[in-house]
Design a protein around this motif. Sequence first.
Motif, short mmCIF file in Angstrom:
data_model
loop_
_atom_site.label_atom_id
_atom_site.label_comp_id
_atom_site.label_asym_id
_atom_site.label_seq_id
_atom_site.Cartn_x
_atom_site.Cartn_y
_atom_site.Cartn_z
N PHE A 34 0.86 -1.18 0.00
CA PHE A 34 0.00 0.00 0.00
C PHE A 34 0.90 1.24 0.00
CE2 PHE A 34 -4.28 -1.32 2.03
CZ PHE A 34 -4.26 -2.54 1.36
N SER A 38 -1.14 5.58 3.13
CA SER A 38 -2.29 4.74 3.49
C SER A 38 -1.94 3.83 4.67
CB SER A 38 -2.71 3.88 2.30
OG SER A 38 -3.15 4.69 1.23
N GLN A 39 -0.74 3.29 4.67
CA GLN A 39 -0.32 2.43 5.78
C GLN A 39 -0.29 3.22 7.09
OE1 GLN A 39 2.85 -0.47 5.11
NE2 GLN A 39 3.01 0.22 2.99
N ALA A 60 -10.27 -2.96 9.24
CA ALA A 60 -10.22 -3.41 7.86
C ALA A 60 -11.44 -2.93 7.08
CB ALA A 60 -10.14 -4.94 7.82
N CYS A 65 -9.65 -2.91 3.29
CA CYS A 65 -8.60 -3.89 3.03
C CYS A 65 -8.88 -5.13 3.88
CB CYS A 65 -7.22 -3.32 3.33
SG CYS A 65 -6.95 -2.90 5.07
N SER A 66 -8.00 -6.12 3.80
CA SER A 66 -8.21 -7.35 4.58
C SER A 66 -7.72 -7.16 6.01
CB SER A 66 -7.44 -8.50 3.93
OG SER A 66 -6.04 -8.31 4.08
N ALA A 69 -4.02 -7.59 6.25
CA ALA A 69 -3.25 -6.41 5.83
C ALA A 69 -3.13 -5.40 6.97
CB ALA A 69 -3.90 -5.76 4.61
#
Length: 202
Positions: A34, A38-39, A60, A65-66, A69
Motif C-alpha cells: 500500500f 495509506s499504511q 479493515a 482492506c483485509s 493487511a
Amino acid sequence: FQQNLQVCPSTFDALLQTIEGDPVFIATGPFDQFPVESQLAITLFHLGHFGNAASVESVAQWAGCSAGAVVVLTCRVIQAVMACHDLTIHQPNAEEKECAKQWVEAVSCPAWRDGYCMVDGTLVPLSDKPSLCGEGYYDQKSNYSLSVTVVNMPDCRIIDYVAGHCGSAHDSMVFAESSLASNPEVWFAPNEFVWADSAYAL
C-alpha cells in the motif's frame, strides 16, 4: 481527519516525511505494498481507537482492506517509527536547554529559570481487564490501564519517558526508572531541576 487519525494533517505530513524512506516499506515479494500514507493512516486509525472500534475487522472495514493487511502494515509502521526513536527522543543540547530556560524565566521569574523540563504521568486505558495480574492494572480512575511517565521540554518535545507499568503504579515509582531519575548527573548541571507536581518525591 483528526477524529479518525487522532492527529492534525500537518502532524501526519511530518510523521509521513520522517518514516517514508524506511526500508521496511520496500516491497520484497511479488506484490506492491500500500502507499506509505495509506499504511500510516490505517495504523493511526487502529491505534487511536479502542474496544470494538479497534478490532482488526472493524479497522479493515473502515480502510477497505483485509484484516491480515491491517496487522501487517500496523507492525510495519511501528517498526519504521521505532527506528526514529533516538533521533527524536534524546537529551537536549546546551542551546536547547538555554532556550527552554529563557521561556521558563519569561513566564515565571529569574530564580526558577533552571527548571528546563517537566515530568508528569498519564494513564492509557485498556479495553479489557488483563488476564494476568489484572487487579494491578486497576487505577485510581476505576479503569484498567497502563501508566506512562513523560519528561518534556516547554515546547512539548519529549526527552525521556517510562512506559509499560500497570495503572496502579504510583507516578513517583515509575519516574524512578527513568534515565532522568537514575542518572541525574548526566541530565542536570548544578542548580538545574525538573518541574513536577506533589506526586513526586524530592
